[in-house]
Design an enzyme around this catalytic site. Structure first.
Site, PDB file in Angstrom:
ATOM      1  N   HIS A   1      -1.774   0.399  12.740  1.00  0.00           N
ATOM      2  CA  HIS A   1      -2.567   1.622  12.751  1.00  0.00           C
ATOM      3  C   HIS A   1      -3.431   1.786  13.998  1.00  0.00           C
ATOM      4  O   HIS A   1      -4.254   2.696  14.059  1.00  0.00           O
ATOM      5  CB  HIS A   1      -3.442   1.695  11.496  1.00  0.00           C
ATOM      6  CG  HIS A   1      -2.651   2.073  10.280  1.00  0.00           C
ATOM      7  ND1 HIS A   1      -3.236   2.299   9.060  1.00  0.00           N
ATOM      8  CD2 HIS A   1      -1.338   2.275  10.100  1.00  0.00           C
ATOM      9  CE1 HIS A   1      -2.304   2.618   8.176  1.00  0.00           C
ATOM     10  NE2 HIS A   1      -1.139   2.599   8.787  1.00  0.00           N
TER      11      HIS A   1
ATOM     12  N   SER B   1       7.935  -0.681   0.015  1.00  0.00           N
ATOM     13  CA  SER B   1       8.691   0.521   0.405  1.00  0.00           C
ATOM     14  C   SER B   1      10.165   0.194   0.612  1.00  0.00           C
ATOM     15  O   SER B   1      11.037   1.023   0.340  1.00  0.00           O
ATOM     16  CB  SER B   1       8.100   1.122   1.679  1.00  0.00           C
ATOM     17  OG  SER B   1       8.007   0.142   2.698  1.00  0.00           O
TER      18      SER B   1
ATOM     19  N   HIS C   1       3.935   7.173   7.379  1.00  0.00           N
ATOM     20  CA  HIS C   1       2.977   6.896   6.300  1.00  0.00           C
ATOM     21  C   HIS C   1       1.530   6.945   6.796  1.00  0.00           C
ATOM     22  O   HIS C   1       1.271   6.760   7.976  1.00  0.00           O
ATOM     23  CB  HIS C   1       3.258   5.513   5.703  1.00  0.00           C
ATOM     24  CG  HIS C   1       2.604   5.303   4.373  1.00  0.00           C
ATOM     25  ND1 HIS C   1       1.978   4.137   4.013  1.00  0.00           N
ATOM     26  CD2 HIS C   1       2.483   6.148   3.307  1.00  0.00           C
ATOM     27  CE1 HIS C   1       1.516   4.263   2.776  1.00  0.00           C
ATOM     28  NE2 HIS C   1       1.795   5.464   2.321  1.00  0.00           N
ATOM     29  N   ASP C   2       0.633   7.199   5.852  1.00  0.00           N
ATOM     30  CA  ASP C   2      -0.821   7.158   6.079  1.00  0.00           C
ATOM     31  C   ASP C   2      -1.323   8.316   6.937  1.00  0.00           C
ATOM     32  O   ASP C   2      -2.051   8.124   7.921  1.00  0.00           O
ATOM     33  CB  ASP C   2      -1.247   5.805   6.681  1.00  0.00           C
ATOM     34  CG  ASP C   2      -0.844   4.638   5.791  1.00  0.00           C
ATOM     35  OD1 ASP C   2      -1.248   4.633   4.615  1.00  0.00           O
ATOM     36  OD2 ASP C   2      -0.105   3.748   6.250  1.00  0.00           O
TER      37      ASP C   2
ATOM     38  N   PHE D   1       0.856  -1.182   0.000  1.00  0.00           N
ATOM     39  CA  PHE D   1       0.000   0.000   0.000  1.00  0.00           C
ATOM     40  C   PHE D   1       0.894   1.234   0.000  1.00  0.00           C
ATOM     41  O   PHE D   1       1.162   1.823   1.041  1.00  0.00           O
ATOM     42  CB  PHE D   1      -0.907  -0.028   1.237  1.00  0.00           C
ATOM     43  CG  PHE D   1      -1.562  -1.376   1.452  1.00  0.00           C
ATOM     44  CD1 PHE D   1      -2.776  -1.674   0.842  1.00  0.00           C
ATOM     45  CD2 PHE D   1      -0.944  -2.353   2.220  1.00  0.00           C
ATOM     46  CE1 PHE D   1      -3.376  -2.914   1.013  1.00  0.00           C
ATOM     47  CE2 PHE D   1      -1.539  -3.599   2.400  1.00  0.00           C
ATOM     48  CZ  PHE D   1      -2.756  -3.879   1.796  1.00  0.00           C
TER      49      PHE D   1
ATOM     50  N   ASP E   1       5.732   2.895   9.351  1.00  0.00           N
ATOM     51  CA  ASP E   1       4.586   2.431   8.544  1.00  0.00           C
ATOM     52  C   ASP E   1       4.060   1.130   9.157  1.00  0.00           C
ATOM     53  O   ASP E   1       3.795   0.154   8.471  1.00  0.00           O
ATOM     54  CB  ASP E   1       5.042   2.218   7.092  1.00  0.00           C
ATOM     55  CG  ASP E   1       3.885   1.994   6.145  1.00  0.00           C
ATOM     56  OD1 ASP E   1       2.732   2.335   6.491  1.00  0.00           O
ATOM     57  OD2 ASP E   1       4.131   1.469   5.045  1.00  0.00           O
TER      58      ASP E   1
HETATM   59 MG    MG Z   1       1.163   2.365   5.228  1.00  0.00          MG
END
Ligand code: MG
Length: 208
Positions: A142, A50, A167-168, A18, A139
């Site tokens: 979450h 990544s 990230h995000d 992602f 990353d």
């Molecule tokens: Mg991410």
């Protein structure tokens, strides 16, 4: 000519993960400029998308990337969850296992001389860490607990002049989860970092 994904030693579009192209290219640029300050470290490698960008940048300059992941998937990757991928499920262990795919990608990308996988939870991996880092890319999970643990474990290891990337980042809660944005705000308020322009959902800071 500026770097693009076409310069990578592997087709990143075929790697599970992602990460948008502009984010990957920004990671490449950040790793390339910060590697003289220390090795690069990422938390949350998944299948290595990544890691390929970071690794390619560091390989050019004889640098190293530490790629931390327990390889059991984040909350959203688990069986029955929104981002579950049955190709990455170890039926015998009844657990996610993204490490096999990660290793395949690193071998195919010819990055085994540059990327050091650390198969462990981020907090555990940080226990005795003392090496100053040129760049940290967060990353990982979450959940708020996971994101906070990653920030606390790694942010202070960034060398002065080095890069912290997260990230995000979704300032609008209708667009995505808020835990990465929460640690982005912590970094911004910490006094440790200068904010750099965000690239898509990739937050960037320079350690001051
Ligand atoms: Mg991410």
């Amino acid at each position: 000519m500026p770097f693009t994904k076409k310069d990578l030693p592997i087709n990143v579009d075929a790697i599970k993960g992602f990460l948008a192209d502009d984010e990957g290219e920004a990671l490449f640029a950040a790793a390339s400029e910060s590697i003289t300050l220390g090795p690069c470290l990422e938390v949350g490698s998944y299948c290595g998308k990544s890691t390929v960008y970071l690794g390619a940048a560091c390989q050019q300059k004889n640098g190293i990337v530490y790629a931390i992941d327990h390889h059991r998937g984040s909350e959203e990757h688990q069986l029955g969850e929104e981002y579950h991928d049955s190709d990455l499920f170890d039926a015998q262990a009844q657990l996610m296992d993204t490490f096999k795919e990660f290793r395949r990608v690193m071998r195919e990308a010819k990055l085994e001389d540059t990327v050091i996988p650390i198969v462990a939870a981020s907090k555990l991996a940080s226990t005795n860490w003392s090496t100053p880092l040129g760049m940290v890319f967060i990353d990982g999970g979450h959940s708020l607990d996971a994101a906070m643990a990653d920030y606390r474990a790694w942010a202070t290891h960034v060398s002065v002049g080095g890069i912290l990337a997260i990230h995000d980042i979704f300032p609008d809660p209708t667009q995505g989860g808020q835990a990465p944005y929460t640690i982005w705000k912590l970094a911004k308020a910490s006094g440790l970092f200068e904010e750099l322009p965000t690239v898509n959902t990739l937050g960037l800071f320079r350690r001051i």
